[in-house]
Design a protein around this motif. Structure first.
Motif, PDB file in Angstrom:
ATOM      1  N   THR A 100       0.805  -1.234   0.000  1.00 46.08           N
ATOM      2  CA  THR A 100       0.000   0.000   0.000  1.00 46.08           C
ATOM      3  C   THR A 100       0.829   1.272   0.000  1.00 46.08           C
ATOM      4  O   THR A 100       0.469   2.243  -0.667  1.00 46.08           O
ATOM      5  CB  THR A 100      -0.983   0.029   1.187  1.00 46.08           C
ATOM      6  OG1 THR A 100      -0.254  -0.026   2.407  1.00 46.08           O
ATOM      7  CG2 THR A 100      -1.978  -1.110   1.098  1.00 46.08           C
ATOM      8  N   SER A 159      -4.037   0.095  -3.859  1.00 44.02           N
ATOM      9  CA  SER A 159      -5.128   0.628  -3.048  1.00 44.02           C
ATOM     10  C   SER A 159      -5.393  -0.356  -1.913  1.00 44.02           C
ATOM     11  O   SER A 159      -4.973  -1.516  -1.967  1.00 44.02           O
ATOM     12  CB  SER A 159      -6.392   0.801  -3.899  1.00 44.02           C
ATOM     13  OG  SER A 159      -6.906  -0.473  -4.263  1.00 44.02           O
ATOM     14  N   ASP A 198     -10.995  -4.794   4.191  1.00 40.46           N
ATOM     15  CA  ASP A 198     -10.384  -3.464   4.271  1.00 40.46           C
ATOM     16  C   ASP A 198      -9.996  -3.094   5.701  1.00 40.46           C
ATOM     17  O   ASP A 198      -8.966  -2.460   5.920  1.00 40.46           O
ATOM     18  CB  ASP A 198     -11.341  -2.398   3.722  1.00 40.46           C
ATOM     19  CG  ASP A 198     -11.491  -2.466   2.215  1.00 40.46           C
ATOM     20  OD1 ASP A 198     -10.858  -3.346   1.578  1.00 40.46           O
ATOM     21  OD2 ASP A 198     -12.243  -1.644   1.653  1.00 40.46           O
TER      22      ASP A 198
END
Length: 183
Positions: free
Chosen positions: A133, A139, A151
């Motif tokens: 990242t 992303s 996430d």
């Protein structure tokens, strides 16, 4: 390039390897933490490129780095699953991890070797999240897909890795042992 003709693909991949092979191997090593596994990941990437009849030219370096990263992640997937389970319950509160900020004016800036050592000292899953990242520009969603994680876990691992990296670099630049910094 004709169907089944690997000469053109080989020439393109050879040129990519000649230009960027060291950087690709270094990326795979930083992900796996093992030179042999890293080199194997680059070899699998190159082998896949030769087998791909649709490949008329070598991928650009950024695409090649993503493909090598995917191969390196695949090589250590079981270790990443164990590491992800370990860090899922860790706290990621910067105040708890860092304490008072060190005086920067008296410190030497970290060298590349310092950063590599600090990265390799981080547990596998958060290290890979940080590399993907922050250093490779994935992303959160792309990193999550590659690592098969949600996430929330990716963001948590990113924070854990940033805190661990900061702490380790702070210890190195102050010429203190990591043991002193932990206690």
């Amino acid at each position: 390039m004709k169907h089944g003709d690997t000469t053109a693909a080989f020439d393109q991949l050879h040129a990519l390897l000649e230009r960027s092979g060291v950087r690709l191997c270094a990326l795979a090593y930083m992900i796996t933490g093992d030179w042999d596994l890293g080199i194997d990941a680059v070899a699998r990437f190159l082998d896949a490129g030769l087998k791909n009849d649709a490949l008329s030219e070598a991928p650009p370096l950024c695409a090649a780095r993503r493909l090598v990263a995917a191969e390196a992640v695949a090589a250590i997937r079981p270790q990443l699953l164990e590491s992800a389970a370990r860090i899922a319950g860790m706290t990621a509160d910067p105040e708890e991890w860092l304490g008072a900020a060190p005086e920067m004016s008296t410190q030497q800036p970290p060298t590349r070797a310092d950063v590599e050592e600090a990265l390799l000292a981080i547990d596998g899953f958060p290290r890979v999240v940080l590399l993907l990242t922050i250093f490779e520009g994935f992303s959160i969603a792309d990193a999550g897909r590659l690592l098969k994680a949600n996430d929330r876990l990716i963001r948590h691992a990113q924070m854990v890795a940033l805190l661990a990296l900061t702490r380790h670099l702070s210890c190195q630049t102050r010429k203190r042992s990591p043991w002193v910094c932990r206690n």
